[in-house]
Enzyme design. Structure first.
Site, mmCIF file in Angstrom:
data_model
loop_
_atom_site.group_PDB
_atom_site.id
_atom_site.type_symbol
_atom_site.label_atom_id
_atom_site.label_comp_id
_atom_site.label_asym_id
_atom_site.label_seq_id
_atom_site.Cartn_x
_atom_site.Cartn_y
_atom_site.Cartn_z
ATOM 1 N N LYS A 114 26.751 -26.193 2.018
ATOM 2 C CA LYS A 114 26.024 -27.366 2.512
ATOM 3 C C LYS A 114 24.578 -26.949 2.748
ATOM 4 O O LYS A 114 24.262 -26.252 3.717
ATOM 5 C CB LYS A 114 26.648 -27.863 3.809
ATOM 6 C CG LYS A 114 26.031 -29.157 4.285
ATOM 7 C CD LYS A 114 26.815 -29.708 5.455
ATOM 8 C CE LYS A 114 26.331 -31.073 5.878
ATOM 9 N NZ LYS A 114 24.912 -31.140 6.175
ATOM 10 N N ASP A 116 20.726 -27.082 3.608
ATOM 11 C CA ASP A 116 20.017 -27.781 4.670
ATOM 12 C C ASP A 116 18.665 -28.281 4.165
ATOM 13 O O ASP A 116 17.643 -27.642 4.359
ATOM 14 C CB ASP A 116 19.837 -26.805 5.841
ATOM 15 C CG ASP A 116 19.670 -27.551 7.146
ATOM 16 O OD1 ASP A 116 19.797 -28.789 7.143
ATOM 17 O OD2 ASP A 116 19.411 -26.894 8.159
ATOM 18 N N LYS A 310 30.722 -27.229 9.791
ATOM 19 C CA LYS A 310 29.453 -26.678 10.276
ATOM 20 C C LYS A 310 29.681 -25.294 10.859
ATOM 21 O O LYS A 310 30.548 -25.125 11.714
ATOM 22 C CB LYS A 310 28.874 -27.570 11.377
ATOM 23 C CG LYS A 310 28.464 -28.946 10.898
ATOM 24 C CD LYS A 310 27.150 -28.868 10.155
ATOM 25 C CE LYS A 310 26.446 -30.192 10.154
ATOM 26 N NZ LYS A 310 25.341 -30.316 11.039
ATOM 27 N N CYS A 407 -4.342 -35.083 31.542
ATOM 28 C CA CYS A 407 -5.445 -35.955 31.970
ATOM 29 C C CYS A 407 -5.030 -37.418 32.124
ATOM 30 O O CYS A 407 -5.814 -38.235 32.584
ATOM 31 C CB CYS A 407 -6.620 -35.849 30.993
ATOM 32 S SG CYS A 407 -6.268 -36.602 29.404
ATOM 33 N N CYS A 422 -3.267 -36.376 22.495
ATOM 34 C CA CYS A 422 -4.123 -36.878 23.564
ATOM 35 C C CYS A 422 -5.494 -37.074 22.931
ATOM 36 O O CYS A 422 -6.080 -36.122 22.428
ATOM 37 C CB CYS A 422 -4.213 -35.867 24.702
ATOM 38 S SG CYS A 422 -5.532 -36.276 25.862
ATOM 39 N N CYS A 427 -10.310 -33.765 27.789
ATOM 40 C CA CYS A 427 -9.086 -33.416 28.520
ATOM 41 C C CYS A 427 -9.146 -31.914 28.842
ATOM 42 O O CYS A 427 -9.408 -31.103 27.961
ATOM 43 C CB CYS A 427 -7.871 -33.725 27.650
ATOM 44 S SG CYS A 427 -6.332 -33.027 28.295
HETATM 45 S S1 IVH Z 1 28.064 -34.377 -0.902
HETATM 46 C C1 IVH Z 1 29.049 -38.904 0.537
HETATM 47 N N1 IVH Z 1 27.441 -31.872 -1.163
HETATM 48 O O1 IVH Z 1 24.683 -33.088 3.591
HETATM 49 C C2 IVH Z 1 28.170 -37.753 0.853
HETATM 50 N N2 IVH Z 1 26.226 -33.148 0.416
HETATM 51 O O2 IVH Z 1 25.614 -34.246 6.108
HETATM 52 C C3 IVH Z 1 28.144 -36.859 -0.318
HETATM 53 N N3 IVH Z 1 24.446 -31.904 1.542
HETATM 54 O O3 IVH Z 1 23.618 -36.366 3.013
HETATM 55 C C4 IVH Z 1 27.356 -35.658 -0.009
HETATM 56 N N4 IVH Z 1 24.770 -29.985 0.520
HETATM 57 O O4 IVH Z 1 22.235 -34.456 1.986
HETATM 58 C C5 IVH Z 1 27.176 -33.011 -0.521
HETATM 59 N N5 IVH Z 1 26.973 -29.637 -1.547
HETATM 60 C C6 IVH Z 1 26.705 -30.772 -0.913
HETATM 61 C C7 IVH Z 1 25.688 -30.861 0.040
HETATM 62 C C8 IVH Z 1 25.474 -32.074 0.688
HETATM 63 C C9 IVH Z 1 24.040 -30.631 1.413
HETATM 64 C C10 IVH Z 1 23.848 -32.867 2.479
HETATM 65 C C11 IVH Z 1 23.610 -34.231 1.887
HETATM 66 C C12 IVH Z 1 24.339 -35.192 2.791
HETATM 67 C C13 IVH Z 1 24.455 -34.395 4.045
HETATM 68 C C14 IVH Z 1 25.595 -34.891 4.883
#
Ligand code: IVH
Length: 668
Positions: A114, A116, A310, A407, A422, A427
């Site tokens: 996943k 980021d 996560k 301020c 600001c 300030c």
């Molecule tokens: S599949 C229906 N695959 O994670 C959603 N998402 O928290 C299908 N993301 O909005 C998403 N790596 O931007 C998918 N290998 C991956 C991913 C991934 C990062 C992000 C994506 C999604 C978010 C969800």
């Protein structure tokens, strides 16, 4: 003509192939120099035959389009987000729901990293990239096609005969690129980005695609959302197809029989993630069969066929004692968490930045919360996550003040920026930060005035703006606690010496937004004095190689502002007015502003070539840096070539140099 057409076609295919080898497979077959030659030839042919330029040509990646705003586009299929799980048990629960939903076990699962970053939808029609749209609120996103085209891992055309396909994936910024970007932003008085994801989000939404091209973004494809008439049976097939088409796909994705295979994948990448060049925040698990995905469907927010696992946050746990708001030199308000002291990477940390209102809202940090703090690659410790399970009852959400905490002036938020400022230039917090910057090592380098002393002098009413340093009442100062005759004398001497500092130091010290050392040196050598620079127009400034519209506008704005003009007047009145002999304006030398480095053997002795370049106004140096305009590459080049490639410095062979010289009217 048909020869030209064929050559262009051949060059494009060849360049695409090498881009793929370089960016996606990381296995280049030719030197970067040879690659640049191909690109240069294609550019030249396209320049000579503009009618043959197509939107999918590799030359179109440099960016160019500048938009007023990003058009809004509705997604054909909404871009949902993913439900989260935080431990093995929660992953098992998700799997249990899948099994119950289908009435049997799914055929297989796919585990992916996943990444980021921010998600992006790409529409290809007839194989050509037509549109790129951000997720937005999931229903409606923003069209960022010119920016997406600058990302080298997004193919501009697909080597396949498909009428319509929507590819989705994640745009991200590699960590080294992020660290370098933040370093530069700090140097130029810009707010650094909180993390690579925020930097990505800001970059992909830039209105000027040329700026976006310089941000070093990358893309991983993770889904074929639709491909009418050519539906696939498995998600894993889609990943294979995407890779065949030239997309970078998630490294290491794996088809798993069941959830125990996923646990192994999670475990493995939990160890390996540190070695990746980009941030991942977990693993995405998907049901492989598309028919099963459809049978499972989605809730209003998440698909039931996928889940995110996560990773637990890294760093140390500690407690937030308070959240305070600091006011910086440009007036920017930065929320800062005051922490129970905690040891982190060898130092004791008591404060961590929360960056800005968006970041506080995203983390939902509250006073009393237990949080994880990390040092990351960036110097300043940051809060990376909140442990909500131990949040004290009654903890209230934090919101940024609508008045300056120092301020009391109502704050402003500029359009398109997350920062709150600001606007009061007098300030006390802004004044203090400005004075500190003015005296800093990067600026006028005046020693003996640290934070405490500046604050003391401000409170004693002995200081206001930087010019007031030269009005100090020495008797009163020497009588202040912690001072004495000796330290007063030292400071007096420092201030006297500071009057002869080079002009560029003064320009940096003035704290004009976007003007760091590099820009200050260019401006100083072109104009030679504050008064000459203060009269420069936007056009004159932009005409300087290395000064773009942003810096130009900021400089003009500074001298036009009442406060800027007044400060300059006051400094000059006190003899702080360094001068240099300007390089001479109207007819600059033909190679003025260009910096060359030479490597390898040329047909003439190197010194001779260097002398020729210098005589035409160029700067020639021995080592390649970001400031190098061209590396000239002769036979048997040395390590400078690799360095130039790394920094993205363009190269010229001898023939290329001769062409450049003849264009500029310089005899070889
Ligand atoms: S599949 C229906 N695959 O994670 C959603 N998402 O928290 C299908 N993301 O909005 C998403 N790596 O931007 C998918 N290998 C991956 C991913 C991934 C990062 C992000 C994506 C999604 C978010 C969800």
């Amino acid at each position: 003509m048909s020869d030209v057409r064929e050559r262009i076609q051949w060059l494009r295919n060849e360049i695409r192939r090498h881009e793929y080898l370089y960016y996606v497979l990381a296995k280049p077959e030719i030197s970067d120099f040879a690659f640049d030659q191909l690109m240069a030839e294609l550019k030249a042919l396209e320049a000579a035959h503009p009618e043959l330029v197509t939107p999918d040509s590799p030359t179109q990646r440099v960016g160019g389009a500048v938009l007023d705003e990003l058009p809004q586009v509705r997604h054909e299929i909404p871009m949902l987000s993913l439900d989260n799980s935080y431990n093995e048990g929660e992953l098992e629960e998700w799997y249990g729901r899948v099994v119950r939903g289908l009435g049997r076990k799914p055929e297989a699962l796919v585990a992916e990293l996943k990444i980021d970053g921010v998600s992006l939808s790409l529409i290809y029609e007839g194989g050509v990239l037509m549109r790129a749209v951000t997720r937005g609120n999931g229903e409606v996103g923003e069209e960022v096609t010119p920016n997406a085209k600058t990302i080298p891992t997004i193919p501009l055309r697909l080597p396949a005969d498909v009428a319509l396909v929507e590819v989705r994936g994640e745009v991200y910024m590699p960590r080294p690129v992020f660290l370098e970007l933040n370093r530069k932003r700090r140097e130029e008085g810009e707010e650094p980005f909180a993390n690579p994801r925020n930097a990505t989000a800001g970059s992909i939404r830039l209105l000027d695609s040329r700026q976006c091209a310089r941000r070093g973004l990358r893309f991983f494809a993770y889904q074929i959302a639709r491909m009418p008439g050519k539906e696939l049976r498995y998600h894993s097939q889609a990943l294979e197809l995407l890779a065949q088409w030239g997309f970078a796909t998630n490294p290491g994705w794996r088809r798993c029989r069941d959830v125990s295979g996923v646990h192994e994948f999670v475990e493995e990448w939990g160890q390996k993630r540190k070695a990746l060049a980009f941030d991942i925040d977990g693993v995405v698990v998907k049901v492989d069969s598309i028919a099963e995905q459809q049978a499972l469907g989605a809730t209003s927010k998440f698909p039931r066929w996928a889940v995110a696992y996560k990773y637990p946050p890294e760093g140390e746990r500690t407690r937030v004692k308070n959240i305070v708001v600091q006011v910086g030199r440009t007036g920017t308000l930065t929320p800062v968490a005051e922490l129970e002291p905690v040891r982190l990477a060898g130092t004791t940390v008591t404060r961590a930045t929360l960056h800005n209102a968006d970041e506080v809202a995203r983390l939902d940090v509250r006073v009393g919360d237990t949080v994880w703090v990390e040092k990351g690659g960036d110097v300043i410790p940051k809060v990376v996550a909140v442990d909500i399970s131990v949040r004290p009852a009654g903890a209230v959400p934090f919101s940024m003040p609508d008045r300056c905490p120092v301020c009391g002036t109502p704050v402003v938020r500029e359009a398109g920026e997350v920062a709150i400022r600001c606007p009061n230039s007098s300030c006390p917090a802004v004044q203090k930060a400005r004075l500190l910057h003015f005296c800093s090592r990067a600026g006028m380098d005046i020693q003996g005035l640290g934070e405490q002393r500046v604050e003391q002098l401000l409170q004693a009413g002995l200081l206001s703006d930087p010019a007031s340093l030269w009005d100090l009442d020495w008797e009163k100062l020497a009588a202040l606690p912690g001072w004495g005759e000796k330290s007063a004398q030292n400071l007096k001497k420092q201030l006297q010496d500071a009057k002869t500092r080079p002009l560029w130091r003064l320009l940096v010290a003035l704290g004009i937004r976007h003007v760091g050392e590099r820009a200050a040196k260019l401006l100083a050598s072109r104009f030679g004095s504050l008064s000459a620079l203060s009269q420069a127009s936007q056009e004159e400034l932009e005409a300087i190689e290395g000064i773009g519209p942003t810096i130009a506008q900021s400089v003009v704005g500074f001298f036009a502002s009442r406060q800027g003009a007044e400060l300059v007047r006051r400094l000059r009145a006190r003899g702080v007015d360094p001068r240099e002999i300007p390089e001479g304006p109207a007819t600059p030398a033909p190679l003025a502003g260009l910096a060359f480095v030479i490597t390898g053997t040329l047909s003439r002795p190197r010194e001779q070539v260097a002398a020729l370049l210098e005589a035409a106004g160029a700067h020639v140096s021995d080592s390649v840096s970001r400031k190098t305009s061209y590396l000239i590459v002769g036979e048997n080049p040395g390590s400078k070539l690799a360095k130039a490639k790394n920094l993205g410095v363009p190269t010229l062979d001898e023939a290329g140099l001769q062409r450049l010289l003849s264009e500029k009217g310089v005899a070889w």
